[in-house]
Write a protein that holds these residues in place. Structure first.
Motif, PDB file in Angstrom:
ATOM      1  N   LEU A 164       0.821  -1.216   0.000  1.00 52.76           N
ATOM      2  CA  LEU A 164       0.000   0.000   0.000  1.00 52.76           C
ATOM      3  C   LEU A 164       0.853   1.264   0.000  1.00 52.76           C
ATOM      4  O   LEU A 164       0.544   2.236  -0.671  1.00 52.76           O
ATOM      5  CB  LEU A 164      -0.899   0.032   1.239  1.00 52.76           C
ATOM      6  N   TYR A 165       1.950   1.223   0.803  1.00 48.30           N
ATOM      7  CA  TYR A 165       2.781   2.428   0.906  1.00 48.30           C
ATOM      8  C   TYR A 165       3.413   2.766  -0.455  1.00 48.30           C
ATOM      9  O   TYR A 165       3.453   3.927  -0.859  1.00 48.30           O
ATOM     10  CB  TYR A 165       3.860   2.275   1.987  1.00 48.30           C
ATOM     11  N   ALA A 166       3.859   1.719  -1.162  1.00 47.15           N
ATOM     12  CA  ALA A 166       4.456   1.935  -2.488  1.00 47.15           C
ATOM     13  C   ALA A 166       3.421   2.561  -3.422  1.00 47.15           C
ATOM     14  O   ALA A 166       3.732   3.443  -4.226  1.00 47.15           O
ATOM     15  CB  ALA A 166       4.972   0.615  -3.049  1.00 47.15           C
ATOM     16  N   LEU A 167       2.178   2.116  -3.294  1.00 42.05           N
ATOM     17  CA  LEU A 167       1.107   2.661  -4.141  1.00 42.05           C
ATOM     18  C   LEU A 167       0.772   4.097  -3.742  1.00 42.05           C
ATOM     19  O   LEU A 167       0.602   4.983  -4.595  1.00 42.05           O
ATOM     20  CB  LEU A 167      -0.138   1.766  -4.014  1.00 42.05           C
ATOM     21  N   ARG A 168       0.693   4.344  -2.430  1.00 41.74           N
ATOM     22  CA  ARG A 168       0.372   5.704  -1.948  1.00 41.74           C
ATOM     23  C   ARG A 168       1.422   6.712  -2.420  1.00 41.74           C
ATOM     24  O   ARG A 168       1.113   7.837  -2.783  1.00 41.74           O
ATOM     25  CB  ARG A 168       0.282   5.706  -0.412  1.00 41.74           C
ATOM     26  N   ASP A 169       2.657   6.240  -2.402  1.00 35.68           N
ATOM     27  CA  ASP A 169       3.783   7.094  -2.774  1.00 35.68           C
ATOM     28  C   ASP A 169       3.648   7.631  -4.201  1.00 35.68           C
ATOM     29  O   ASP A 169       4.067   8.749  -4.486  1.00 35.68           O
ATOM     30  CB  ASP A 169       5.057   6.227  -2.671  1.00 35.68           C
ATOM     31  N   SER A 178      -5.469   8.940   8.797  1.00 34.46           N
ATOM     32  CA  SER A 178      -5.834   7.540   9.076  1.00 34.46           C
ATOM     33  C   SER A 178      -4.881   6.587   8.364  1.00 34.46           C
ATOM     34  O   SER A 178      -4.493   5.552   8.919  1.00 34.46           O
ATOM     35  CB  SER A 178      -7.264   7.254   8.626  1.00 34.46           C
ATOM     36  N   LEU A 179      -4.509   6.947   7.139  1.00 39.86           N
ATOM     37  CA  LEU A 179      -3.588   6.069   6.390  1.00 39.86           C
ATOM     38  C   LEU A 179      -2.198   6.080   7.017  1.00 39.86           C
ATOM     39  O   LEU A 179      -1.551   5.035   7.142  1.00 39.86           O
ATOM     40  CB  LEU A 179      -3.525   6.497   4.917  1.00 39.86           C
ATOM     41  N   ILE A 180      -1.742   7.252   7.429  1.00 41.38           N
ATOM     42  CA  ILE A 180      -0.407   7.332   8.045  1.00 41.38           C
ATOM     43  C   ILE A 180      -0.415   6.594   9.383  1.00 41.38           C
ATOM     44  O   ILE A 180       0.454   5.762   9.670  1.00 41.38           O
ATOM     45  CB  ILE A 180       0.022   8.808   8.278  1.00 41.38           C
ATOM     46  N   ALA A 181      -1.419   6.894  10.211  1.00 43.78           N
ATOM     47  CA  ALA A 181      -1.455   6.304  11.557  1.00 43.78           C
ATOM     48  C   ALA A 181      -1.580   4.782  11.489  1.00 43.78           C
ATOM     49  O   ALA A 181      -0.896   4.062  12.222  1.00 43.78           O
ATOM     50  CB  ALA A 181      -2.613   6.902  12.353  1.00 43.78           C
ATOM     51  N   SER A 182      -2.429   4.274  10.586  1.00 47.47           N
ATOM     52  CA  SER A 182      -2.592   2.810  10.510  1.00 47.47           C
ATOM     53  C   SER A 182      -1.331   2.168   9.956  1.00 47.47           C
ATOM     54  O   SER A 182      -0.950   1.060  10.374  1.00 47.47           O
ATOM     55  CB  SER A 182      -3.813   2.436   9.674  1.00 47.47           C
ATOM     56  N   SER A 183      -0.646   2.856   9.046  1.00 51.21           N
ATOM     57  CA  SER A 183       0.596   2.323   8.479  1.00 51.21           C
ATOM     58  C   SER A 183       1.667   2.199   9.575  1.00 51.21           C
ATOM     59  O   SER A 183       2.284   1.141   9.756  1.00 51.21           O
ATOM     60  CB  SER A 183       1.060   3.253   7.351  1.00 51.21           C
ATOM     61  N   ILE A 184       1.862   3.269  10.314  1.00 48.79           N
ATOM     62  CA  ILE A 184       2.899   3.249  11.360  1.00 48.79           C
ATOM     63  C   ILE A 184       2.515   2.271  12.471  1.00 48.79           C
ATOM     64  O   ILE A 184       3.314   1.428  12.893  1.00 48.79           O
ATOM     65  CB  ILE A 184       3.124   4.665  11.943  1.00 48.79           C
ATOM     66  N   MET A 185       1.267   2.364  12.937  1.00 47.12           N
ATOM     67  CA  MET A 185       0.892   1.576  14.109  1.00 47.12           C
ATOM     68  C   MET A 185       0.769   0.084  13.797  1.00 47.12           C
ATOM     69  O   MET A 185       1.048  -0.750  14.648  1.00 47.12           O
ATOM     70  CB  MET A 185      -0.402   2.117  14.726  1.00 47.12           C
ATOM     71  N   SER A 186       0.387  -0.269  12.568  1.00 51.27           N
ATOM     72  CA  SER A 186       0.311  -1.709  12.266  1.00 51.27           C
ATOM     73  C   SER A 186       1.710  -2.316  12.390  1.00 51.27           C
ATOM     74  O   SER A 186       1.877  -3.428  12.912  1.00 51.27           O
ATOM     75  CB  SER A 186      -0.286  -1.960  10.884  1.00 51.27           C
ATOM     76  N   LYS A 187       2.734  -1.564  11.967  1.00 56.22           N
ATOM     77  CA  LYS A 187       4.106  -2.088  12.050  1.00 56.22           C
ATOM     78  C   LYS A 187       4.577  -2.154  13.506  1.00 56.22           C
ATOM     79  O   LYS A 187       5.244  -3.094  13.920  1.00 56.22           O
ATOM     80  CB  LYS A 187       5.048  -1.225  11.203  1.00 56.22           C
ATOM     81  N   LYS A 188       4.216  -1.130  14.277  1.00 58.69           N
ATOM     82  CA  LYS A 188       4.608  -1.138  15.703  1.00 58.69           C
ATOM     83  C   LYS A 188       3.916  -2.288  16.433  1.00 58.69           C
ATOM     84  O   LYS A 188       4.515  -2.978  17.249  1.00 58.69           O
ATOM     85  CB  LYS A 188       4.213   0.186  16.372  1.00 58.69           C
ATOM     86  N   ALA A 206      10.330  17.497   8.635  1.00 59.89           N
ATOM     87  CA  ALA A 206       9.505  16.367   9.078  1.00 59.89           C
ATOM     88  C   ALA A 206       8.340  16.150   8.147  1.00 59.89           C
ATOM     89  O   ALA A 206       8.019  16.980   7.298  1.00 59.89           O
ATOM     90  CB  ALA A 206       8.996  16.633  10.486  1.00 59.89           C
ATOM     91  N   PHE A 207       7.735  15.022   8.347  1.00 61.09           N
ATOM     92  CA  PHE A 207       6.570  14.619   7.596  1.00 61.09           C
ATOM     93  C   PHE A 207       5.389  15.555   7.862  1.00 61.09           C
ATOM     94  O   PHE A 207       4.667  15.958   6.973  1.00 61.09           O
ATOM     95  CB  PHE A 207       6.263  13.228   8.122  1.00 61.09           C
ATOM     96  N   MET A 208       5.203  15.878   9.133  1.00 62.09           N
ATOM     97  CA  MET A 208       4.145  16.803   9.533  1.00 62.09           C
ATOM     98  C   MET A 208       4.763  18.204   9.590  1.00 62.09           C
ATOM     99  O   MET A 208       5.758  18.399  10.285  1.00 62.09           O
ATOM    100  CB  MET A 208       3.617  16.450  10.932  1.00 62.09           C
TER     101      MET A 208
HETATM  102  N1  URA Z   1       5.737   6.397   7.752  1.00 66.35           N
HETATM  103  C1  URA Z   1       5.083   5.222   7.586  1.00 66.35           C
HETATM  104  O1  URA Z   1       5.583   4.171   7.982  1.00 66.35           O
HETATM  105  N2  URA Z   1       3.893   5.229   6.972  1.00 66.35           N
HETATM  106  C2  URA Z   1       3.293   6.351   6.519  1.00 66.35           C
HETATM  107  O2  URA Z   1       2.207   6.292   5.977  1.00 66.35           O
HETATM  108  C3  URA Z   1       3.987   7.558   6.696  1.00 66.35           C
HETATM  109  C4  URA Z   1       5.208   7.554   7.318  1.00 66.35           C
END
Ligand code: URA
Length: 438
Positions: A164-169, A178-188, A206-208
């Motif tokens: 998904l991240y490759a596609l979002r990019d 929601s996409l950023i938070a779920s991406s980071i938190m699913s990995k954590k 930074a990103f934000m």
């Molecule tokens: N870092 C991530 O791991 N995912 C995002 O969507 C943004 C920053």
């Protein structure tokens, strides 16, 4: 279920059910949902948003797309931290050896850097022979023996996010909370530690980019972590100028070693103390952040953290004598060592972190694509930080590079600095701590 109906529903701004979110993630991983359909749904999410419940369900669906690390053979409280990425952010290298102990375990899987931000694994790999790929048994044994191991991600953690991240990019769908938070938190969550400390950076590097956005992201990620029964706290920290003074893999290793000996730059030292205090609080080693901060400071003063870093390097087959050499002599000389000079007298009022990060990348310290190789010795030392006074001709920063065509790096680095007659009002390094305790 039909994916076009799910896309249509989100296009109309309606709430998706758990089953629909699972269908999307599962179908996308199995290639039943195609890239063009996924990107259409992602764009609808960007435009219409997701509520908290949908975000929790999205995180869970992504988490369940792959392996979840089992840390059950490691007794103690397993702590983890994550930074949303910044320039000169070498926090893990100095912080984690300071927090680990018989009761507080660091069993961390880290990533490599891409673009203008660095990755912990690259910094560790800049130590000759350091092994970042351990078997699960070696990983567990090391953490049980010395309380700390930092390795490259193993197994198949959150494959949905990789895809998904490759596609979002490439579809302009990265910047949705929601996409950023779920991406980071699913990995954590897949890394499965008991406590998670999130360092949400905001500012030019930074990103934000703004405090309100950083606050929203921090709060959503804390809610997600708490929903999944992890003790989760976020700090919102400044990334308007690079963190500390050293940027680049071995240079950041040097600054971490300095900090572990109490000689680091003021902002980096302060961040380590604050984050360390919070992690010890999360691990229930102490009952207040301040008590935790005192312990971290003591562990710097008595050399505990430095000893732990050396132990980890030695366990992971890294060349400890190389660290000693770095401490005494610094990095090997690069072909070019370029001092960028102040064009006028005055106070440094801006150091654009993004420009410095990009200059460091051009110097060879980072990779533009995943396939690029890194020059471990390349990078930048900031000789002046915000509110330092300089005279015309003083060195603002030094670039270390082996790249013959380094004019763009020099121009970008100079352009990152703004000098004015008066200093600016100093900003705090840590703006806020966000937790579900309020
Ligand atoms: N870092 C991530 O791991 N995912 C995002 O969507 C943004 C920053």
């Amino acid at each position: 279920m039909v994916i076009t109906e799910i896309i249509e529903k989100k296009k109309q701004g309606l709430e998706l059910s758990k089953e629909e979110i699972n269908f999307f993630i599962d179908g996308y991983c199995k290639d039943i949902v195609k890239d063009y359909q996924a990107s259409s749904l992602l764009m609808a999410i960007c435009l219409k948003g997701m509520n908290e419940r949908e975000t929790f369900d999205l995180t869970e669906a992504m988490l369940n797309s792959g392996d979840i690390v089992s840390l059950k053979n490691i007794p103690g409280i397993k702590v983890d931290k994550h930074s949303t990425g910044g320039v000169g952010d070498k926090t893990s290298l100095a912080l984690l050896p300071l927090v680990c102990s018989d009761k507080v375990k660091v069993a961390k899987m880290s990533g490599r850097g891409l673009g203008h931000t660095g990755g912990t694994i690259d910094k560790l790999e800049s130590i000759p022979n350091f092994k970042v790929n351990l078997s699960l048994e070696e990983f567990e044994k090391q953490v049980n023996d010395i309380s700390i191991a930092i390795i490259a991600q193993t197994g198949n953690l959150v494959p949905a996010d990789k895809k998904l991240y490759a596609l979002r990019d490439v579809t302009a769908t990265v910047d949705n909370l929601s996409l950023i938070a779920s991406s980071i938190m699913s990995k954590k969550l897949a890394s499965n530690a008991d406590t998670i400390l999130l360092d949400v950076k905001f500012g030019s590097g930074a990103f934000m980019k703004t405090l309100p956005d950083a606050r929203k992201l921090a709060s959503l990620m804390v809610k997600i972590g708490t929903h999944f029964n992890k003790n989760t706290i976020a700090v919102i920290t400044d990334m308007d100028q690079p963190l500390g003074t050293h940027i680049g893999n071995r240079l950041e290793l040097i600054e971490s070693l300095e900090t572990l000996q109490g000689r680091g730059s003021k902002d980096f030292h302060e961040l380590i103390i604050k984050l360390g205090g919070i992690i010890l609080y999360q691990a229930k080693e102490v009952t207040s952040f301040e008590e935790g901060e005192k312990i971290i400071q003591e562990r710097i003063n008595n050399g505990y953290g430095l000893k732990k870093l050396f132990e980890m390097v030695s366990y992971q087959h890294g060349d400890v004598s190389f660290l000693e050499k770095l401490m005494k002599e610094g990095i090997d000389k690069t072909k070019y060592i370029i001092e960028i000079k102040a064009p006028r007298d005055g106070y440094v009022v801006t150091i654009d972190a993004l420009k410095i990060g990009e200059a460091s990348l051009l110097s060879g310290a980072g990779r533009k694509t995943k396939e690029d190789t890194i020059d471990f010795d390349a990078g930048i030392i900031l000789n002046k930080k915000i509110n330092d006074y300089c005279k015309k001709g003083d060195t603002l920063l030094t670039i270390f590079t082996n790249v013959d065509e380094h004019e763009d790096a020099c121009a970008l680095a100079l352009d990152a600095y703004r000098i004015e007659d008066k200093p600016i009002k100093t900003k705090p390094l840590i703006y806020e701590v966000v937790s579900n305790e309020g």
